[in-house]
Every structure is written in C-alpha cells, then in structure tokens.
Design an enzyme around this catalytic site. Structure first.
Site, PDB file in Angstrom:
ATOM      1  N   VAL A   1       0.836  -1.208   0.000  1.00 45.91           N
ATOM      2  CA  VAL A   1       0.000   0.000   0.000  1.00 45.91           C
ATOM      3  C   VAL A   1       0.867   1.254   0.000  1.00 45.91           C
ATOM      4  CG1 VAL A   1      -1.744   1.299   1.299  1.00 45.91           C
ATOM      5  CG2 VAL A   1      -1.919  -1.183   1.130  1.00 45.91           C
ATOM      6  N   CYS A   2       1.996   1.201   0.703  1.00 46.98           N
ATOM      7  CA  CYS A   2       2.889   2.362   0.796  1.00 46.98           C
ATOM      8  C   CYS A   2       3.416   2.748  -0.582  1.00 46.98           C
ATOM      9  CB  CYS A   2       4.069   2.056   1.724  1.00 46.98           C
ATOM     10  SG  CYS A   2       3.566   1.549   3.382  1.00 46.98           S
ATOM     11  N   SER A   3       3.817   1.743  -1.372  1.00 52.85           N
ATOM     12  CA  SER A   3       4.390   1.989  -2.696  1.00 52.85           C
ATOM     13  C   SER A   3       3.332   2.301  -3.748  1.00 52.85           C
ATOM     14  CB  SER A   3       5.192   0.771  -3.163  1.00 52.85           C
ATOM     15  OG  SER A   3       6.273   0.524  -2.307  1.00 52.85           O
TER      16      SER A   3
END
Length: 197
Positions: free
Chosen positions: A84-86
């Site tokens: 999700v971060c990327s």
C-alpha cells in the site's frame, strides 16, 4: 474437546486484541500537539546514499529544524517497498505536490521506521525524491514519542509506524489522520489532507 477449547480461547484473545486496537486513543498526539515538545530529543535521518551519509558525517535532523516556522504536511507509513505504501500512499502525495505548494505548504515529508539508505533507494525507485522529503526514523523513537508505533512482527516487519498523516504549522498539529489498521488507506492519503488544509 481440548482442541475446541483452544480454538475458543484463541478466538476470544484475538477479539480482545482487535478491540484494543480499535479503541486506541493515540493519547500522545492529537490536534494541538506541539511535535517539538512531544519529541524533544528526537532526530530523523534524511534519505541519502551511503556516500552522502559519509560525507555528512552521518548527520541527523532535529525535529525542531523540520517544523520551526514552516507549514509541513507529514505522513508516516509502515515501511519502504511495502504494498500500500508503494502503490497508493506515496503516489497520493507525489501526484498532488503542486496542489500542496499552491496551498502554501513548505514541505511534504514522508517518515518511516527504516534506515535512510533504504528510504533513498525506495524514493528513487518511486521517482518521488524531487517532490517529497523522505526521513528515516531508524529506531522508531519519533513514532514511539507520538504513540504512533505498532508491532507488525506478524507481517515480518517488526516495530513500525501506523499509517497516518498530519498538517503541522510551526510544530503544532492542525490536522491529524490515523488509519484504523496499517493495511487501510482511507484517511491518510494526499487527497484527503489537501481538502483539510
């Protein structure tokens, strides 16, 4: 029968843990918190290559230098190179950088419990280093000071950060968004906080 009792006991324990996470108050940080006072002796490490680290004598950035006399949008996430971060979190800020600048934001900062070298490689891979400033919270002390740390050992990540965002003016939190779970991406994205400034 012992197996059934064990299953019920485990299920009860998991419900209790989940309930505690949902009702968590994040007491150490809220709207109005002065981040410099909340984390007075904490420094972060700006994302950089190893050679840049050596050249700077492994310098760190005190929290006060990051926020004093500035309007800053800061967001924390569980870690570099994670899903999700990327795919969502960083792009939601990178793709809106001009809108943040138009609202008078001096800096958009991403902070994660990673070393500055990993963050540097990740920022370069995402082509986000020119838009966002990346800082490592190497030992998690910044997130611990704000009560935004979380144990993600079950996902083989160890102690990390909750997923969150804040709008900070001269060190004081004006807006704070914390996801209920680090896998969620509902309130901490760039588009959400843009509408709150």
């Amino acid at each position: 029968m012992a197996s059934a009792m064990m299953k019920r006991s485990t299920a009860t324990m998991m419900k209790s843990v989940a309930g505690n996470l949902r009702s968590r108050a994040f007491a150490s940080v809220s709207v109005g918190t002065d981040l410099v006072s909340a984390a007075p002796d904490v420094s972060l490490q700006k994302a950089r290559s190893w050679d840049e680290g050596v050249e700077s004598k492994f310098s760190t950035t005190p929290i006060k230098d990051l926020f004093k006399d500035k309007k800053v949008v800061i967001f924390g996430l569980p870690g570099a190179y994670t899903g999700v971060c990327s795919a969502q979190h960083v792009p939601s800020y990178k793709n809106n950088i001009d809108k943040f600048k138009a609202k008078g934001v001096d800096h958009v900062v991403c902070v994660a419990v990673n070393d500055p070298y990993v963050l540097n490689g990740w920022a370069e891979k995402l082509e986000a280093k020119n838009a966002i400033e990346f800082y490592g919270d190497l030992d998690g002390s910044f997130h611990k000071s704000l009560d935004l740390g979380i144990d993600l050992s079950a996902a083989l990540l160890g102690h990390r950060s909750h997923r969150w965002s804040a709008y900070v003016v001269d060190g004081k939190v004006k807006v704070l968004n914390v996801e209920k779970a680090p896998s969620e991406f509902k309130v901490s994205g760039g588009e959400v906080i843009l509408g709150q400034i």
